[in-house]
Design a protein around this motif. Structure first.
Motif, PDB file in Angstrom:
ATOM      1  N   MET A   1       9.143  15.014  15.660  1.00  0.00           N
ATOM      2  CA  MET A   1       8.659  13.745  15.127  1.00  0.00           C
ATOM      3  C   MET A   1       8.828  13.747  13.610  1.00  0.00           C
ATOM      4  O   MET A   1       8.913  14.795  12.975  1.00  0.00           O
ATOM      5  N   ARG A   2       8.815  12.536  13.017  1.00  0.00           N
ATOM      6  CA  ARG A   2       8.888  12.401  11.554  1.00  0.00           C
ATOM      7  C   ARG A   2       7.484  12.506  10.972  1.00  0.00           C
ATOM      8  O   ARG A   2       6.523  11.965  11.524  1.00  0.00           O
ATOM      9  N   ALA A   3       7.401  13.209   9.847  1.00  0.00           N
ATOM     10  CA  ALA A   3       6.118  13.359   9.169  1.00  0.00           C
ATOM     11  C   ALA A   3       6.379  13.669   7.705  1.00  0.00           C
ATOM     12  O   ALA A   3       7.484  14.092   7.326  1.00  0.00           O
ATOM     13  N   VAL A   4       5.374  13.464   6.894  1.00  0.00           N
ATOM     14  CA  VAL A   4       5.426  13.885   5.502  1.00  0.00           C
ATOM     15  C   VAL A   4       4.834  15.290   5.434  1.00  0.00           C
ATOM     16  O   VAL A   4       3.710  15.518   5.884  1.00  0.00           O
ATOM     17  N   GLN A   5       5.584  16.199   4.853  1.00  0.00           N
ATOM     18  CA  GLN A   5       5.116  17.583   4.774  1.00  0.00           C
ATOM     19  C   GLN A   5       5.211  18.089   3.334  1.00  0.00           C
ATOM     20  O   GLN A   5       6.195  17.836   2.634  1.00  0.00           O
ATOM     21  N   ILE A   6       4.170  18.817   2.928  1.00  0.00           N
ATOM     22  CA  ILE A   6       4.136  19.446   1.605  1.00  0.00           C
ATOM     23  C   ILE A   6       4.274  20.954   1.804  1.00  0.00           C
ATOM     24  O   ILE A   6       3.492  21.558   2.554  1.00  0.00           O
ATOM     25  N   THR A   7       5.250  21.544   1.157  1.00  0.00           N
ATOM     26  CA  THR A   7       5.444  22.998   1.254  1.00  0.00           C
ATOM     27  C   THR A   7       5.151  23.703  -0.064  1.00  0.00           C
ATOM     28  O   THR A   7       5.167  24.927  -0.121  1.00  0.00           O
ATOM     29  N   GLU A   8       4.902  22.926  -1.113  1.00  0.00           N
ATOM     30  CA  GLU A   8       4.479  23.482  -2.397  1.00  0.00           C
ATOM     31  C   GLU A   8       3.628  22.449  -3.111  1.00  0.00           C
ATOM     32  O   GLU A   8       3.763  21.252  -2.865  1.00  0.00           O
ATOM     33  N   PHE A   9       2.717  22.890  -3.960  1.00  0.00           N
ATOM     34  CA  PHE A   9       1.844  21.979  -4.677  1.00  0.00           C
ATOM     35  C   PHE A   9       2.558  21.455  -5.918  1.00  0.00           C
ATOM     36  O   PHE A   9       3.366  22.155  -6.532  1.00  0.00           O
ATOM     37  N   GLY A  10       2.231  20.195  -6.275  1.00  0.00           N
ATOM     38  CA  GLY A  10       2.849  19.623  -7.461  1.00  0.00           C
ATOM     39  C   GLY A  10       2.737  18.122  -7.485  1.00  0.00           C
ATOM     40  O   GLY A  10       1.817  17.528  -6.892  1.00  0.00           O
ATOM     41  N   GLY A  11       3.699  17.476  -8.164  1.00  0.00           N
ATOM     42  CA  GLY A  11       3.710  16.033  -8.320  1.00  0.00           C
ATOM     43  C   GLY A  11       4.274  15.325  -7.106  1.00  0.00           C
ATOM     44  O   GLY A  11       4.484  15.934  -6.048  1.00  0.00           O
ATOM     45  N   PRO A  12       4.550  14.031  -7.229  1.00  0.00           N
ATOM     46  CA  PRO A  12       5.057  13.256  -6.090  1.00  0.00           C
ATOM     47  C   PRO A  12       6.342  13.825  -5.495  1.00  0.00           C
ATOM     48  O   PRO A  12       6.629  13.597  -4.313  1.00  0.00           O
ATOM     49  N   GLU A  13       7.082  14.574  -6.298  1.00  0.00           N
ATOM     50  CA  GLU A  13       8.356  15.105  -5.798  1.00  0.00           C
ATOM     51  C   GLU A  13       8.188  16.107  -4.657  1.00  0.00           C
ATOM     52  O   GLU A  13       9.138  16.365  -3.900  1.00  0.00           O
ATOM     53  N   VAL A  14       6.986  16.695  -4.483  1.00  0.00           N
ATOM     54  CA  VAL A  14       6.798  17.690  -3.415  1.00  0.00           C
ATOM     55  C   VAL A  14       6.502  17.025  -2.068  1.00  0.00           C
ATOM     56  O   VAL A  14       6.440  17.699  -1.046  1.00  0.00           O
ATOM     57  N   VAL A  15       6.322  15.717  -2.066  1.00  0.00           N
ATOM     58  CA  VAL A  15       6.008  14.987  -0.839  1.00  0.00           C
ATOM     59  C   VAL A  15       7.324  14.559  -0.191  1.00  0.00           C
ATOM     60  O   VAL A  15       8.034  13.715  -0.723  1.00  0.00           O
ATOM     61  N   GLN A  16       7.639  15.127   0.957  1.00  0.00           N
ATOM     62  CA  GLN A  16       8.933  14.880   1.594  1.00  0.00           C
ATOM     63  C   GLN A  16       8.768  14.533   3.069  1.00  0.00           C
ATOM     64  O   GLN A  16       7.904  15.080   3.750  1.00  0.00           O
ATOM     65  N   VAL A  17       9.617  13.614   3.544  1.00  0.00           N
ATOM     66  CA  VAL A  17       9.647  13.269   4.959  1.00  0.00           C
ATOM     67  C   VAL A  17      10.569  14.254   5.674  1.00  0.00           C
ATOM     68  O   VAL A  17      11.715  14.452   5.276  1.00  0.00           O
ATOM     69  N   ARG A  18      10.052  14.880   6.741  1.00  0.00           N
ATOM     70  CA  ARG A  18      10.802  15.903   7.469  1.00  0.00           C
ATOM     71  C   ARG A  18      10.624  15.700   8.968  1.00  0.00           C
ATOM     72  O   ARG A  18       9.748  14.950   9.424  1.00  0.00           O
ATOM     73  N   GLU A  19      11.425  16.416   9.743  1.00  0.00           N
ATOM     74  CA  GLU A  19      11.219  16.533  11.180  1.00  0.00           C
ATOM     75  C   GLU A  19      10.354  17.767  11.424  1.00  0.00           C
ATOM     76  O   GLU A  19      10.674  18.865  10.956  1.00  0.00           O
ATOM     77  N   VAL A  20       9.226  17.577  12.116  1.00  0.00           N
ATOM     78  CA  VAL A  20       8.291  18.676  12.368  1.00  0.00           C
ATOM     79  C   VAL A  20       7.900  18.656  13.838  1.00  0.00           C
ATOM     80  O   VAL A  20       8.057  17.644  14.531  1.00  0.00           O
ATOM     81  N   PRO A  21       7.370  19.764  14.357  1.00  0.00           N
ATOM     82  CA  PRO A  21       6.920  19.780  15.754  1.00  0.00           C
ATOM     83  C   PRO A  21       5.757  18.810  15.978  1.00  0.00           C
ATOM     84  O   PRO A  21       4.932  18.589  15.100  1.00  0.00           O
ATOM     85  N   GLU A  22       5.702  18.249  17.155  1.00  0.00           N
ATOM     86  CA  GLU A  22       4.610  17.347  17.509  1.00  0.00           C
ATOM     87  C   GLU A  22       3.327  18.143  17.689  1.00  0.00           C
ATOM     88  O   GLU A  22       3.344  19.233  18.256  1.00  0.00           O
TER      89      GLU A  22
END
Length: 317
Positions: A1-22
């Motif tokens: 499914m599509r989701a927004v995932q954060i893998t590091e802390f920081g500004g708006p640039e760390v917010v990314q849409v990815r494919e992740v497990p349901e």
């Protein structure tokens, strides 16, 4: 499914849409198809690991959702995280039934913002008929609802603060009797002047720093300041016991997460808010219905206070 995932802390640039497990529901949880997810100022703090509760990566942000359960029920719920996604798991015991007369934005707005405003007005600040009430950030999600709920509870005079003329006009439309620019140098004097020269009974505050300090200065004896956030992370507040004693003032903090220890009260509050919306007595200010793909821009606008009302994202876009 599509989701927004954060893998590091920081500004708006760390917010990314990815494919992740349901997500997989555990006992006492329900998997829903998310129709809308609320976006809150706290999400921008979580992104930086600067919120009240520490975060662990990787993380899907989003603490409030509305959607459909497998059996067709329309439910709204607050969750620790995972809302910025096409599907999410929600707790069965604190999921709120959403009436047909409430749209998705309203259903989400009545969660974090609506329940916070309800608790501030009815419990923390305990607004009484005739009280003069200051609502800071009165064009925001909580503030816009708090202005109206205080009026419905019988407040005598409501003074709103907001940072632009347009936001102050909105607060007046929602029922405030006066609107003040919080950047006014002598804010305490401006609040008293807006209250016909008298000190105020109640302040609902979420800014911190100078605004908190001058709001305390504006309190009448036995006044109450209900503190529910801290948008100004760099300005410390100076609340001293002597200051409180001089005014017989009360300063109370509120974090909605603690209220979930009282689910019966929250269910009553959500149902009451929904009834008021459907009756036309309470207006939810729609702040924007955005595609999930634009979440970075939404975070940036929210953090820089360029928004009004309730913001949501649509995971399907």
């Amino acid at each position: 499914m599509r989701a927004v995932q954060i893998t590091e802390f920081g500004g708006p640039e760390v917010v990314q849409v990815r494919e992740v497990p349901e997500p997989v529901p555990s006992a006492g949880q329900i998997l829903i198809d998310v129709a809308r997810c609320g976006v809150n100022f706290s999400d921008t703090l979580l992104r930086e690991n600067a919120y009240i509760a520490a975060a662990t990566l990787p993380l899907i942000p989003g603490g409030e959702v509305v959607g459909r359960a497998p059996d067709g029920r329309r439910l709204a719920a607050m969750i620790p995280n995972g809302g910025y996604a096409e599907r999410a798991v929600i707790p069965q015991d604190t999921a709120f039934a959403v009436p047909d007369g409430i749209d998705d934005v309203e259903a989400v707005a009545l969660l974090a913002q609506g329940l916070t405003a309800w608790w501030l007005v009815n419990r923390t600040a305990d607004v009484q008929p005739g009280d003069s009430v200051v609502v800071h950030a009165a064009a925001g999600g909580v503030g816009s609802l708090a202005v109206q709920l205080a009026k419905l509870r019988g407040a005598g005079r409501i003074i709103a603060t907001a940072g632009t003329p347009q936001k102050r006009d909105l607060a007046l439309e929602l029922g405030a009797d006066a609107a003040v620019d919080p950047a006014t140098e002598d804010l305490a004097a401006a609040l008293s002047e807006a209250n016909d020269g008298r000190q105020v009974d109640v302040v609902m505050e979420m800014t911190g720093g100078r605004v908190t300090d001058q709001s305390l200065d504006a309190l009448a004896p036995f006044g109450r300041l209900a503190f529910y956030g801290m948008a100004s992370l760099i300005e410390p507040s100076k609340v001293s016991p002597r200051t409180l004693q001089r005014r017989s003032a009360t300063v109370a903090g509120f974090w909605l997460m603690h209220a979930f220890a009282h689910p019966a009260v929250l269910h009553k509050a959500y149902a009451e808010l929904a009834t008021k919306v459907m009756a036309g007595d309470l207006r939810v200010v729609h702040g924007g219905d955005h595609p999930m793909s634009e979440v970075r821009r939404v975070h940036d606008e929210l953090r820089n206070r360029r928004t009004t009302g309730k913001l949501v994202i649509d995971p399907a876009r």
